[in-house]
Design a protein around this motif. Sequence first.
Motif, PDB file in Angstrom:
ATOM      1  N   ARG A   1       0.888  -1.241  -0.118  1.00 59.43           N
ATOM      2  CA  ARG A   1       0.098  -0.209  -0.306  1.00 59.43           C
ATOM      3  C   ARG A   1       1.086   1.078  -0.021  1.00 59.43           C
ATOM      4  O   ARG A   1       0.223   2.326  -0.706  1.00 59.43           O
ATOM      5  N   GLU A   2       1.936   1.704   1.624  1.00 57.00           N
ATOM      6  CA  GLU A   2       2.769   2.128   1.352  1.00 57.00           C
ATOM      7  C   GLU A   2       3.758   2.531   0.072  1.00 57.00           C
ATOM      8  O   GLU A   2       4.661   3.667  -0.584  1.00 57.00           O
ATOM      9  N   ALA A   3       4.044   2.070  -1.395  1.00 55.60           N
ATOM     10  CA  ALA A   3       4.818   1.741  -2.229  1.00 55.60           C
ATOM     11  C   ALA A   3       4.371   2.818  -3.447  1.00 55.60           C
ATOM     12  O   ALA A   3       5.002   2.568  -4.317  1.00 55.60           O
ATOM     13  N   ASP A   4       3.958   3.607  -3.317  1.00 60.86           N
ATOM     14  CA  ASP A   4       3.043   4.565  -3.734  1.00 60.86           C
ATOM     15  C   ASP A   4       4.651   4.759  -5.226  1.00 60.86           C
ATOM     16  O   ASP A   4       4.355   5.018  -6.512  1.00 60.86           O
ATOM     17  N   TRP A   5       5.821   4.923  -4.366  1.00 57.22           N
ATOM     18  CA  TRP A   5       6.836   5.815  -5.411  1.00 57.22           C
ATOM     19  C   TRP A   5       6.934   5.040  -6.028  1.00 57.22           C
ATOM     20  O   TRP A   5       7.940   4.911  -7.379  1.00 57.22           O
ATOM     21  N   VAL A   6       7.584   3.335  -5.369  1.00 59.73           N
ATOM     22  CA  VAL A   6       7.997   2.096  -7.087  1.00 59.73           C
ATOM     23  C   VAL A   6       6.908   1.594  -7.404  1.00 59.73           C
ATOM     24  O   VAL A   6       7.645   1.977  -9.339  1.00 59.73           O
ATOM     25  N   ARG A   7       5.453   2.541  -7.116  1.00 61.32           N
ATOM     26  CA  ARG A   7       4.714   1.725  -8.450  1.00 61.32           C
ATOM     27  C   ARG A   7       4.892   2.836  -9.117  1.00 61.32           C
ATOM     28  O   ARG A   7       4.551   3.104 -11.003  1.00 61.32           O
TER      29      ARG A   7
ATOM     30  N   GLY B   1      -0.206   5.246  -7.817  1.00 61.63           N
ATOM     31  CA  GLY B   1       0.724   5.683  -7.643  1.00 61.63           C
ATOM     32  C   GLY B   1       1.127   5.392  -9.635  1.00 61.63           C
ATOM     33  O   GLY B   1       1.927   5.450 -10.798  1.00 61.63           O
ATOM     34  N   CYS B   2       0.614   4.437  -9.705  1.00 65.03           N
ATOM     35  CA  CYS B   2       0.508   3.768 -11.507  1.00 65.03           C
ATOM     36  C   CYS B   2       0.359   5.141 -12.291  1.00 65.03           C
ATOM     37  O   CYS B   2      -0.597   5.673 -11.760  1.00 65.03           O
ATOM     38  N   PRO B   3       1.431   5.508 -13.542  1.00 66.49           N
ATOM     39  CA  PRO B   3       0.963   6.425 -13.836  1.00 66.49           C
ATOM     40  C   PRO B   3      -0.088   6.302 -14.862  1.00 66.49           C
ATOM     41  O   PRO B   3      -0.618   4.884 -15.565  1.00 66.49           O
TER      42      PRO B   3
END
Length: 220
Positions: free
Chosen positions: A176-182, A207-209
């Motif tokens: 859930r907290e990995a917006d920057w990775v996505r 976070g996914c484009p």
Amino acid sequence: QIVCSGNLDFVIATSPATGMIHAAKSTASDDWTHAEKVVLQVAHPEISREHGWDISDELLAMSRSSYVQAVMPLEVGSNSLDESPFLDSAFNDILSLSTSNIFQIASGLSCGDLETGQSRQASLDQLRAHIRYLNNSNISDISPDCLDTTANQVTEEIELEPHPCCKDLVGLCSLREADWVRSICSLSCGCADPYPRAGFFATPRFGCPGQCGTLKVAQL
């Protein structure tokens, strides 16, 4: 003495409700964050080792570098803020960042690994900055090259294959907290795939484009 005396380590903000100034002490550290280094590069101050200031080689190089890590509008052939044109739209975009949410930002990102910054190299540098602060059991083996800022410099040509450093982080794609990775590693996280590694979080809200969503629909 006017600038460098008195209390130096604090932050302030104005309450939108009362108009009163709020202040809090900040940490006093000699370690520069990645964001501070990027600001130093944009500012391009004329600094040197004198008057008792022992600045590191890395910071000196950042202050003199023509390489742009910040995202800014640049004309072809330009590589600094001095050469960047003033655009009302770009200025307003900066103002809106503080009030924009992840969905609004991610909706405008390109789909692909390292396709989110001023350059692919800047995106890789930002990814490395994130990795250095990670302490997560979902990552078992990160390549040393993904931490070394002098290793594996990337070209600016769009690549259709996952980047090795992004592949090392696929274990985070479904967190859930990995917006920057996505956002930075959308190809490796499968943001455009019918059955993405990011799972439920494969949307701009997490976070996914936004462009990945368009590509996903085209594949169905």
